[in-house]
Write a protein that holds these residues in place. Structure first.
Motif, short mmCIF file in Angstrom:
data_model
loop_
_atom_site.label_atom_id
_atom_site.label_comp_id
_atom_site.label_asym_id
_atom_site.label_seq_id
_atom_site.Cartn_x
_atom_site.Cartn_y
_atom_site.Cartn_z
N VAL A 93 0.83 -1.21 0.00
CA VAL A 93 0.00 0.00 0.00
C VAL A 93 0.87 1.25 0.00
CG1 VAL A 93 -1.69 1.32 1.33
CG2 VAL A 93 -1.94 -1.16 1.10
N GLN A 94 1.92 1.25 0.80
CA GLN A 94 2.82 2.40 0.89
C GLN A 94 3.49 2.69 -0.44
OE1 GLN A 94 5.99 1.96 3.82
NE2 GLN A 94 5.60 4.02 4.55
N SER A 95 3.75 1.63 -1.21
CA SER A 95 4.40 1.80 -2.51
C SER A 95 3.51 2.52 -3.53
CB SER A 95 4.83 0.44 -3.07
OG SER A 95 5.76 -0.18 -2.21
N GLY A 96 2.23 2.64 -3.22
CA GLY A 96 1.33 3.36 -4.11
C GLY A 96 1.43 4.87 -3.97
N HIS A 97 2.12 5.32 -2.92
CA HIS A 97 2.38 6.75 -2.71
C HIS A 97 1.11 7.58 -2.66
CE1 HIS A 97 6.74 6.23 -3.04
NE2 HIS A 97 6.45 5.32 -3.96
N ASN A 98 0.06 6.99 -2.08
CA ASN A 98 -1.15 7.75 -1.78
C ASN A 98 -1.18 7.93 -0.27
OD1 ASN A 98 -4.00 8.12 -0.88
ND2 ASN A 98 -4.44 8.02 -3.08
N THR A 99 -0.91 9.14 0.19
CA THR A 99 -0.73 9.38 1.61
C THR A 99 -1.96 9.03 2.42
OG1 THR A 99 0.82 11.17 1.12
CG2 THR A 99 -0.10 11.11 3.33
N LEU A 100 -3.13 9.40 1.95
CA LEU A 100 -4.36 9.15 2.70
C LEU A 100 -4.62 7.65 2.82
CD1 LEU A 100 -6.83 10.15 4.17
CD2 LEU A 100 -7.99 10.44 1.97
N LEU A 101 -4.48 6.92 1.71
CA LEU A 101 -4.70 5.48 1.75
C LEU A 101 -3.69 4.81 2.69
CD1 LEU A 101 -6.17 2.99 0.67
CD2 LEU A 101 -4.55 2.94 -1.23
N THR A 102 -2.45 5.27 2.64
CA THR A 102 -1.42 4.69 3.50
C THR A 102 -1.75 4.91 4.97
OG1 THR A 102 0.30 5.01 1.83
CG2 THR A 102 1.03 4.78 4.11
N GLU A 103 -2.18 6.12 5.33
CA GLU A 103 -2.49 6.41 6.73
C GLU A 103 -3.73 5.65 7.19
OE1 GLU A 103 -0.52 7.93 8.93
OE2 GLU A 103 0.83 7.84 7.20
N MET A 104 -4.71 5.50 6.32
CA MET A 104 -5.88 4.70 6.66
C MET A 104 -5.47 3.26 6.94
SD MET A 104 -8.67 6.12 3.87
CE MET A 104 -9.86 4.86 4.29
N TYR A 105 -4.61 2.74 6.10
CA TYR A 105 -4.17 1.35 6.27
C TYR A 105 -3.31 1.21 7.52
CZ TYR A 105 -3.00 -3.35 4.69
OH TYR A 105 -2.89 -4.72 4.60
N ARG A 106 -2.46 2.20 7.77
CA ARG A 106 -1.60 2.16 8.96
C ARG A 106 -2.44 2.06 10.23
NH1 ARG A 106 3.50 4.33 9.25
NH2 ARG A 106 3.05 5.80 7.56
N GLY A 107 -3.57 2.75 10.24
CA GLY A 107 -4.44 2.72 11.41
C GLY A 107 -5.05 1.37 11.69
N LEU A 108 -5.00 0.47 10.71
CA LEU A 108 -5.57 -0.87 10.87
C LEU A 108 -4.51 -1.94 11.07
CD1 LEU A 108 -8.25 -0.66 8.02
CD2 LEU A 108 -8.67 -0.52 10.47
N THR A 109 -3.29 -1.52 11.37
CA THR A 109 -2.17 -2.46 11.43
C THR A 109 -2.45 -3.65 12.34
OG1 THR A 109 -0.53 -0.77 10.93
CG2 THR A 109 0.26 -2.74 12.03
#
Length: 229
Positions: free
Chosen positions: A153-169
Motif C-alpha cells: 500500500v505504501q508503494s502506491g504513494h497515496n498518503t491518505l490510503l497509507t495512513e488509513m491502512y496504517r491505522g488498521l495495522t
C-alpha cells in the motif's frame, strides 16, 4: 514508567489513561499480572473504586483480563488488538472486506508508482515472512505478512490510503493470524504465497497486481463465509 499521582477531575479517565500507557509502553507486558487494586490505588492516590472502574473498562475493551481469585492480567497491547483476538464469524468477515477494499486499489497504485527500492523491500519482506513460516514462528510470520501488505500500500504513494491502512495495522495482523493454518487451533486455508503479487508490482502490471490482491482475499472471504453458514 512510574505511575503519577492523579489530582485533576475525571479520575477514572485519568487512571484508564495511565494504565493503558503502562501496557502500551511495555511496563506491563502481555501475560503479566498487574498490581493489585490496593497497590494501584496507593500509587495513583485515588480510591479503590476508581481503580476498579478503570480496570473494568479496560477489561471490557480486551486490554486486560480479570481472573477471579487470581488477579488482573495484560491481555493485549491495545484495545484494538484485544478485541480482534476474539475475531471470528461476521467480525472477521468485515475485516477481510475492508482489507479487500484497501489492498486491491493499493496493489494497483503500487504497480504504477513503486520505486526500484520498494520492489527490493517487498521481496525482502516476502523472504523473511516465508522463513518465519518455515521455522514455525507464527507470531513473526503474521507480523511480517502484515508488514508486506502495508509495504504494498505504501508503494502506491497515496498518503491518505497509507495512513488509513496504517491505522488498521493491529487488526490486519490479527486477521492474518486468524485466517492462517499456521495458527495453533485454527485451520482455514493452505498457506497463501504472495510472490505473484510482488512480481506483478515489479512488472508494473496494475491489472495483474489488483487481481493477485483480490484473489487471495476472495479465497479467505469465501472460506470464512462458508464457516458462518
Amino acid at each position: 514508567m512510574p505511575l503519577a499521582t492523579t489530582r485533576r477531575a475525571g479520575l477514572v479517565d485519568q487512571v484508564i489513561e495511565q494504565l493503558r500507557d503502562a501496557v502500551t509502553q511495555g511496563e506491563w507486558p502481555i501475560g503479566q499480572r498487574i498490581p493489585t487494586e490496593p497497590e494501584l490505588a496507593g500509587q495513583l492516590g485515588v480510591g479503590r473504586n476508581t481503580v476498579r472502574e478503570a480496570v473494568r473498562a479496560l477489561a471490557h475493551t480486551g486490554l486486560l483480563e480479570v481472573r477471579q481469585g487470581d488477579g488482573t492480567y495484560v491481555r493485549a497491547t491495545s484495545e484494538v488488538s484485544g478485541a480482534i483476538r476474539r475475531l471470528c464469524g461476521s467480525e472477521l468477515r468485515e475485516v477481510l472486506q475492508v482489507r479487500r477494499i484497501l489492498e486491491v486499489e493499493g496493489a494497483r497504485l503500487a504497480a504504477v508508482s513503486r520505486t526500484e527500492e520498494e520492489v527490493v523491500e517487498l521481496r525482502s519482506l516476502l523472504e523473511r515472512r516465508n522463513a518465519e513460516l518455515r521455522d514455525g514462528h507464527w507470531e513473526d510470520f503474521a507480523r511480517l505478512d502484515a508488514e508486506f501488505h502495508f509495504a504494498v500500500v505504501q508503494s502506491g504513494h497515496n498518503t491518505l490510503l497509507t495512513e488509513m491502512y496504517r491505522g488498521l495495522t493491529e487488526v490486519i495482523t490479527a486477521s492474518v493470524a486468524a485466517t492462517s493454518n499456521v495458527t495453533p487451533g485454527r485451520e482455514y486455508l493452505p498457506e497463501i504465497g504472495h510472490e505473484g503479487l510482488a512480481e506483478a508490482i515489479a512488472d508494473r502490471d496494475a491489472d495483474r497486481a489488483a487481481s493477485e490482491a483480490c484473489g487471495f482475499l476472495d479465497e479467505l472471504l469465501a472460506r470464512v463465509e462458508q464457516d458462518e453458514s
